[in-house]
Scaffold this motif. Sequence first.
Motif, PDB file in Angstrom:
ATOM      1  N   GLY A 160       4.966 -15.639   9.698  1.00  0.00           N
ATOM      2  CA  GLY A 160       4.766 -17.267   8.925  1.00  0.00           C
ATOM      3  C   GLY A 160       3.439 -17.223   8.454  1.00  0.00           C
ATOM      4  N   ALA A 161       3.133 -16.077   7.843  1.00  0.00           N
ATOM      5  CA  ALA A 161       1.691 -15.940   7.354  1.00  0.00           C
ATOM      6  C   ALA A 161       1.639 -15.977   5.495  1.00  0.00           C
ATOM      7  CB  ALA A 161       0.950 -14.860   7.982  1.00  0.00           C
ATOM      8  N   GLU A 162       0.636 -16.127   5.045  1.00  0.00           N
ATOM      9  CA  GLU A 162       0.438 -15.860   3.512  1.00  0.00           C
ATOM     10  C   GLU A 162       0.401 -14.473   3.522  1.00  0.00           C
ATOM     11  OE1 GLU A 162      -0.244 -16.743  -0.483  1.00  0.00           O
ATOM     12  OE2 GLU A 162       0.141 -18.074   1.198  1.00  0.00           O
ATOM     13  N   ALA A 163      -0.312 -13.733   4.429  1.00  0.00           N
ATOM     14  CA  ALA A 163      -0.398 -12.014   4.109  1.00  0.00           C
ATOM     15  C   ALA A 163      -0.736 -11.560   5.636  1.00  0.00           C
ATOM     16  CB  ALA A 163      -1.498 -12.061   3.189  1.00  0.00           C
ATOM     17  N   ALA A 164      -0.693 -10.167   5.648  1.00  0.00           N
ATOM     18  CA  ALA A 164      -0.703  -9.463   6.912  1.00  0.00           C
ATOM     19  C   ALA A 164      -1.509  -8.177   6.494  1.00  0.00           C
ATOM     20  CB  ALA A 164       0.561  -9.409   7.646  1.00  0.00           C
ATOM     21  N   PHE A 165      -2.378  -8.046   7.309  1.00  0.00           N
ATOM     22  CA  PHE A 165      -2.893  -6.495   7.075  1.00  0.00           C
ATOM     23  C   PHE A 165      -2.859  -5.791   8.396  1.00  0.00           C
ATOM     24  CE2 PHE A 165      -5.238  -9.754   4.893  1.00  0.00           C
ATOM     25  CZ  PHE A 165      -5.683  -9.245   3.567  1.00  0.00           C
ATOM     26  N   PHE A 166      -2.139  -4.393   8.114  1.00  0.00           N
ATOM     27  CA  PHE A 166      -2.096  -3.358   9.097  1.00  0.00           C
ATOM     28  C   PHE A 166      -3.601  -3.115   9.638  1.00  0.00           C
ATOM     29  CE2 PHE A 166       2.556  -1.805   8.616  1.00  0.00           C
ATOM     30  CZ  PHE A 166       2.908  -3.068   8.610  1.00  0.00           C
TER      31      PHE A 166
END
Length: 489
Positions: free
Chosen positions: A83-89
């Motif tokens: 449910g995020a705008e973006a995700a970073f590994f």
Amino acid sequence: MRNYQLDQTQAPLLTALKRYRQKRMVSFDVPGHKKGPGNPELLEFLGQPTLSTDANSMKMLDNLIHPVGVIKEAENLAADAFGAEAAFFIVNGTSQAVQAMIMSSLNPGDKLIMPRNVHRSAINALILAQADPIYVDPGLDQAIGIPLCMSLENFQAAIQANPDAKAVLINNPTYYGVCGRLQEMTALAHQAGMKVLVDEAHGTHFYFSSDLPMSAMEAGADLAAVSLHKTGGSLTQSSLLLAGPGMQADLGYIRQILNLTQTTSASYLLMSSLDITRKNLAMRGEEIYDRVVKFADYAREEINQLAPPSYLAFDESRCDGDAFYAFDRTKLSIHTRSMGLSGVEVYDILRDEYNIQIEFGDLSNILAIISVGDRPVDVERLIAALAEIRRLYAKDPEGMLMSEYVKPEPVLSPSTAFYTPSIQIPLAEAEGRVCTEFVMCYPPGIPVLAPGERITARALTYIEYAREIGSSLSGTEDPEVKNIFVAQA
């Protein structure tokens, strides 16, 4: 199951790695083991499937420092799932995610409002960012000796006293499963024009269960560091940094900050585990964590029925509507002091006598993490071992220290202290001096002393008592933690 915008049955990085393996490509790049033959003993230990996917960045596998292909697709799926705008590994552990949150939100000299019972990575980030902490007393549950979250009153007072602060940092949950009034704190910070950063290292499961406390993204936070490996099932050291709504304009800068400290040789084993775990949780998370909560609730009930003097496996009944607003029911947090045993002692006995490894023990409590991989037989084994420890080792608690939270006396900012001229002196002679390095019990890794703080008699008493009962001390250059660097007088 939540409605997703993307097809959560897909795992693009996993698919690309399978395709890479099938091609049987001849490797004249790194890593040097060349899918195994270069290191037979490692091949025997880890197996061909593992080493054949321990690959180097290339066009078909994308590149974590500038993802435009399958890694980017996998990150987009993770953002949708959480449910995020973006995700970073993240492949450098959640410590890097915490540091990136802080470093991307603050400039040198900026203020960060935060509780003092934070992981050392947050204070390390202040050193790197050359920013200043505004500590908020998290409060203490005196009966069981655990620090809580910030009360809304103390949090609001800190905002009013520091209107120039750029951001706030909130634990959700603490190591013991305690959650504060996250949504209200988020609203207050945003009203004051401050970013909301959430250390959610122990809160992966909040995103996939309606029976657990509110997640950072649901509360409207700007950034959250999530240890997918801790309670989600991915490989150790793999994590996510989530960006909330309204952060679109900052995403490029956040990537640049990540690349200051992130490896250029990102492990595809770690990244693929994030992709696979995200898919698993999106598809089955509600079912998985429903089972986990049932296991933890059952264990609490059984432990609390043991004959006195005994343990207290505490639960949401301790919630006070404020600094202990909600409880993470997957955390099997157990108070041990009433039996005359410190948590450290129970931790050691479980490991040494029963071959049971729990998360940590402190002066008064232990934490057993119940998560995706636990089985009923394992839970029963833990309960039986605790019952036998009570029978064999319980004693009078007279004279035991109680509090797990040592109130700090900040004198210098962490960055100023870290770089100031220092001398090393015996810890026993350091009362009144300003430390320039850490002292902590690990796990959980919450500093007893941090750079820039005055060394108090209470802190020294706590450290020596922790040493006496067998706690693992760390943080100083001296490996025995008997000497400490302090600012020159």
